[in-house]
Each structure stands twice: as C-alpha cells, then as structure tokens.
Design an enzyme around this catalytic site. Structure first.
Site, PDB file in Angstrom:
ATOM      1  N   GLU A  98       0.892  -0.988  -0.071  1.00 31.74           N
ATOM      2  CA  GLU A  98       0.101   0.036   0.284  1.00 31.74           C
ATOM      3  C   GLU A  98       0.910   1.077  -0.372  1.00 31.74           C
ATOM      4  OE1 GLU A  98      -3.046  -0.447   3.122  1.00 31.74           O
ATOM      5  OE2 GLU A  98      -3.625  -2.567   2.360  1.00 31.74           O
ATOM      6  N   ASN A 143       2.661  -4.512  -3.924  1.00 30.32           N
ATOM      7  CA  ASN A 143       1.427  -5.152  -3.671  1.00 30.32           C
ATOM      8  C   ASN A 143       0.290  -4.058  -3.111  1.00 30.32           C
ATOM      9  OD1 ASN A 143      -0.487  -7.296  -3.443  1.00 30.32           O
ATOM     10  ND2 ASN A 143      -0.899  -6.555  -0.797  1.00 30.32           N
ATOM     11  N   HIS A 157      -9.958  -7.211  -2.951  1.00 28.94           N
ATOM     12  CA  HIS A 157     -10.751  -7.072  -1.992  1.00 28.94           C
ATOM     13  C   HIS A 157     -12.253  -6.803  -2.614  1.00 28.94           C
ATOM     14  CE1 HIS A 157      -7.917  -7.935   1.391  1.00 28.94           C
ATOM     15  NE2 HIS A 157      -7.296  -7.017   1.225  1.00 28.94           N
ATOM     16  N   GLU A 170      -4.971 -10.714  -2.180  1.00 27.51           N
ATOM     17  CA  GLU A 170      -5.734 -11.177  -1.004  1.00 27.51           C
ATOM     18  C   GLU A 170      -7.551 -11.319  -1.811  1.00 27.51           C
ATOM     19  OE1 GLU A 170      -5.133  -7.498   1.522  1.00 27.51           O
ATOM     20  OE2 GLU A 170      -2.659  -8.172   0.916  1.00 27.51           O
ATOM     21  N   ASP A 185     -10.782 -11.381  -1.682  1.00 29.07           N
ATOM     22  CA  ASP A 185     -13.255 -11.563  -0.795  1.00 29.07           C
ATOM     23  C   ASP A 185     -13.233 -10.974  -1.887  1.00 29.07           C
ATOM     24  OD1 ASP A 185     -11.739  -9.237   0.524  1.00 29.07           O
ATOM     25  OD2 ASP A 185     -11.554  -9.999   2.269  1.00 29.07           O
TER      26      ASP A 185
HETATM   27  C1  XIL Z   1      -5.287  -7.748   8.085  1.00 29.55           C
HETATM   28  C2  XIL Z   1      -5.805  -9.322   8.514  1.00 29.55           C
HETATM   29  O1  XIL Z   1      -6.717 -10.088   7.798  1.00 29.55           O
HETATM   30  C3  XIL Z   1      -6.751  -8.694  10.077  1.00 29.55           C
HETATM   31  O2  XIL Z   1      -6.460 -10.329  10.513  1.00 29.55           O
HETATM   32  C4  XIL Z   1      -5.473  -7.760  10.531  1.00 29.55           C
HETATM   33  O3  XIL Z   1      -6.661  -6.551  11.563  1.00 29.55           O
HETATM   34  C5  XIL Z   1      -5.506  -6.120  10.052  1.00 29.55           C
HETATM   35  O4  XIL Z   1      -4.859  -6.601   8.467  1.00 29.55           O
HETATM   36  N1  XIL Z   1      -4.779  -5.302   2.718  1.00 29.55           N
HETATM   37  C6  XIL Z   1      -3.191  -6.043   3.896  1.00 29.55           C
HETATM   38  C7  XIL Z   1      -3.488  -7.526   4.241  1.00 29.55           C
HETATM   39  O5  XIL Z   1      -2.576  -6.214   3.232  1.00 29.55           O
HETATM   40  O6  XIL Z   1      -2.185  -7.182   5.533  1.00 29.55           O
HETATM   41  C8  XIL Z   1      -5.073  -7.028   5.534  1.00 29.55           C
HETATM   42  O7  XIL Z   1      -4.973  -7.693   6.717  1.00 29.55           O
HETATM   43  C9  XIL Z   1      -6.208  -6.978   5.190  1.00 29.55           C
HETATM   44  C10 XIL Z   1      -5.535  -5.258   4.215  1.00 29.55           C
END
Ligand code: XIL
Length: 382
Positions: A180, A222, A260, A294, A296
């Site tokens: 990020e 990322n 996401h 990542e 979902d």
């Molecule tokens: C999230 C985890 O899933 C949680 O358990 C934690 O509390 C916060 O981080 N983007 C990312 C991940 O790059 O590392 C994050 O993971 C979700 C959003």
C-alpha cells in the site's frame, strides 16, 4: 458398389436403387457425426470435473492461495494442500507481529507457518516487509527520538529487511516488499513515516535490500484499488509509480492487486472482466508479473439477489478469467480459507456488516458456487 449400382440400374429396379442410396447416405452421415464428436464445440472434449482446486491449479500451472493464521488450526489442517497450493501469512510475517518492539524479534509463529507450508509442499507468499500499518509499537518514537531520524530509520529498515528476508531466504517464494504505497483514498504516495524521512525512494531502498537479502525471491509491490480499470485515476497514479521504479532500476518483479470487494463502503465497484484484464495487462506490458493477492467478495454486494452466492461466483469467475487471459498473471490468493473465519467479520468498519461470507468454502467447509466457478475457469470450461 459401382458394379452393384449398374446391375440395379440395368434391372431397372429404380425403387430398390433409391432405397439403397438413402441407406448409404444415412450411414455416411452418421459416420461423419461420430468422427467429428457429435457436433462437439471442443468444450465437451475437455474434462470439466472439478477434483479439488489445488489439484486443478497444479494441472494448469497456477497458484491458488489462501491467507492463513495458525498452522495448528483446524481450517489450515483441512484446507491447505487440498484446496490451496499457496499460502500467505495473514499477520505472522508483518513487522509488528515479528517485532512488537523495534529490533526485538520473535520468529516462532512465522517459523511454524513456514514449516507447515514446507510440510504440505505449498508455496509461501511473504507478506509484508514494509507497510504503514502493523508496525512495532515504538517505531515512530524510536525514529523521532533519534539525533538523526533519517539515518536511524534507514538503519532500522535495513536491519528489518535483512533479518526477515534473510531468515526465510530459499523458503519464501515471493515477498510483498512494500504494501500500500498509495494514500488510502487519493492518488498521492502515502505520507507515512518512511516517505516523510526517505521520500519515495524508501520503496527503492526496500526492494534493493530485499534483493540483497534473498536474491532468489520474487519481489512484489502490493496495492488495493476501488475501481479495477486501467483508466481509473488511482490505477493510473500507481502505474506511473511502478514505471518510475522501473526507470530507476529498482529490482521489482511483480505487482500484487489486493482484490478486496467489501461491498459496504460505497467506494468500491465490482470488477468488469475486460477492464480488469486490461488493468492486469497494463502491468505485464511493463515486463512484470501480476497476482491477485488478497481476494474476497462480500455477499453484501448482493443484498437483494435471489441467489447471492451465484452472483458472488460470477465475480470470482470474472477475476480468475481476467487473470487467466493474461499470461503473466500467475495466481490468485483469497484472504482466508473459508467463511468460518474472515477478517471482514472481525475488523471495523466491515464487521458492522457481518457476516460477509466472502470466500470459496462455506462455514461447513463445503465448496460454494464460487469454488466451482473458479475451478471451471481454471479448467477452461467457463
Ligand atoms: C488484515 C488482517 O486480515 C487482519 O487480521 C488484521 O487485523 C489487519 O490486517 N490489506 C492487507 C492485509 O494488505 O495485510 C490486511 O490484513 C487486509 C488488507
């Protein structure tokens, strides 16, 4: 046959001859149909049976990953290696998890995870070396309190990357070196601690340190997006950043697109297959690999749908199909293993809209429509 025809003709048995010709034509036609596979359009020739996702992914040379938390956990035990051939530590490899205080490392959890992945023969995506979140609690104080904050931060950064990437050298296949780099909503580089003291070059430095610590690992940048389209201004700004890094000779191998789809904030849009594919291609055209790192898809996207899980399956299918269409898109990781445990149900503000049911396996660990949709895409059946 010519002799027979002549004979029949001679005998002037026209009716028998006509019958004979019809029979011959029917046999010939049937033969053509059998040989050409019953009007087959090649899809019927493919076996579309989904064994398990990991198996199908292996067959088709693709990474299907999941974020995991606890190698001893029931979910990990039942799913890793069966449904997934790649894992990412959901939290265990983040800086603050490894070192709650600057320089005070405890590798126990991360080591256990690496051992578990090795035993199961699955790939490890390392997440993440440098990020604005989940840092050692005293990192900022340590830097601000130093006589030369810039030099102190540079030294801490080097120590961290050498310690972690060095330790898992040869075991972690791919590192998210920086996560990020963009600010949360806008198009600027995030004004985090690293940026404040080292400028944009903190990214360059992190990648160079990672390359030196583990020359074999693939190194990724990322990021997340609200709109997955090459013309979206956030994507354009990120793409320009990646180009600048390449022009400066930064050793970057790939770009991770988080993926996401929360469906609650009113700022993110569901992906369109073609736009998503074009976006991925805009990075591979720079000579980089891409992965969806990542993924979902909250069911909150489809509050009024008759069958929300069919809609969800279509989103998964679109993203996987976009990735498959781009040769250097090498994998998709879901952020969790099953709907039993998803960060969206645990973390604010998403948890206010729980349950999200965003993953490929349901709360009974059964494959959801999305699971089969993904499988079909990988098999070339959808
Ligand atoms: C999230 C985890 O899933 C949680 O358990 C934690 O509390 C916060 O981080 N983007 C990312 C991940 O790059 O590392 C994050 O993971 C979700 C959003």
């Amino acid at each position: 046959m010519a002799e027979l025809l002549r004979k029949l003709w001679k005998e002037k048995d026209g009716r028998r001859m006509a019958e004979y010709i019809v029979i011959v034509l029917i046999i010939a036609f049937a033969g053509i149909i059998i040989v050409s596979g019953c009007g087959d359009d090649s899809k019927d020739a493919i076996d579309c049976t989904c064994s398990t996702l990991a198996e199908v992914a292996e067959q088709t040379g693709f990474w299907i990953g999941a974020a995991i938390a606890d190698p001893e956990g029931d979910l990990e035990q039942k799913t890793i290696g069966v449904h997934f051939n790649s894992v990412t530590a959901e939290n265990a490899m983040k800086w603050g998890s490894l070192a709650p205080s600057v320089g005070q490392y405890d590798f126990q959890e991360a080591d256990a995870l690496v051992d578990f992945a090795d035993e199961r023969g699955v790939r490890i995506r390392g997440h993440v070396l440098v990020w604005r979140n989940q840092q050692p609690a005293d990192l900022e104080a340590e830097v601000l309190g130093a006589d030369d904050p810039e030099a102190r931060l540079r030294a801490i950064l080097a120590e961290h990357i050498e310690a972690v990437a060095g330790r898992y050298s040869g075991q972690v296949d791919t590192w998210d070196v920086v996560n990020e780099p963009m600010e949360q909503y806008g198009i600027q580089i995030d004004n985090n601690l690293f940026y404040q003291y080292l400028g944009e070059e903190y990214i360059d430095e992190s990648f160079s340190l990672a390359r030196a610590a583990d020359p074999q690992a693939r190194l990724f940048l990322n990021e997340y997006f609200y709109v997955h389209n090459p013309t979206d201004e956030r994507v354009v700004a990120f793409h320009a950043l990646v180009k600048r890094l390449l022009e400066r000779g930064v050793p970057i191998d790939g770009v991770g697109i988080q993926g996401h789809f929360w469906g609650i904030l009113g700022v993110d849009e569901l992906p369109a297959r073609t736009a998503f594919e074009e976006m991925l291609r805009s990075f591979t055209e720079l000579g980089l690999e891409v992965e969806i790192t990542e993924m979902d898809v909250s069911r909150n996207y489809f509050p009024h749908a008759e069958d929300p899980f069919a809609e969800q399956a279509q989103v998964y299918a679109d993203v996987f199909a976009a990735c498959r269409a781009v040769p250097d898109c090498i994998g998709v990781t879901t952020w969790g293993m099953s709907d039993i445990n998803t960060w969206l149900d645990r973390n604010e503000p998403f948890s206010n809209y729980a349950p999200h049911h965003p993953l490929l396996l349901d709360t009974n660990l059964q494959p959801k429509p999305a699971y089969y949709a993904v499988c079909e895409v990988l098999l070339g059946c959808r």
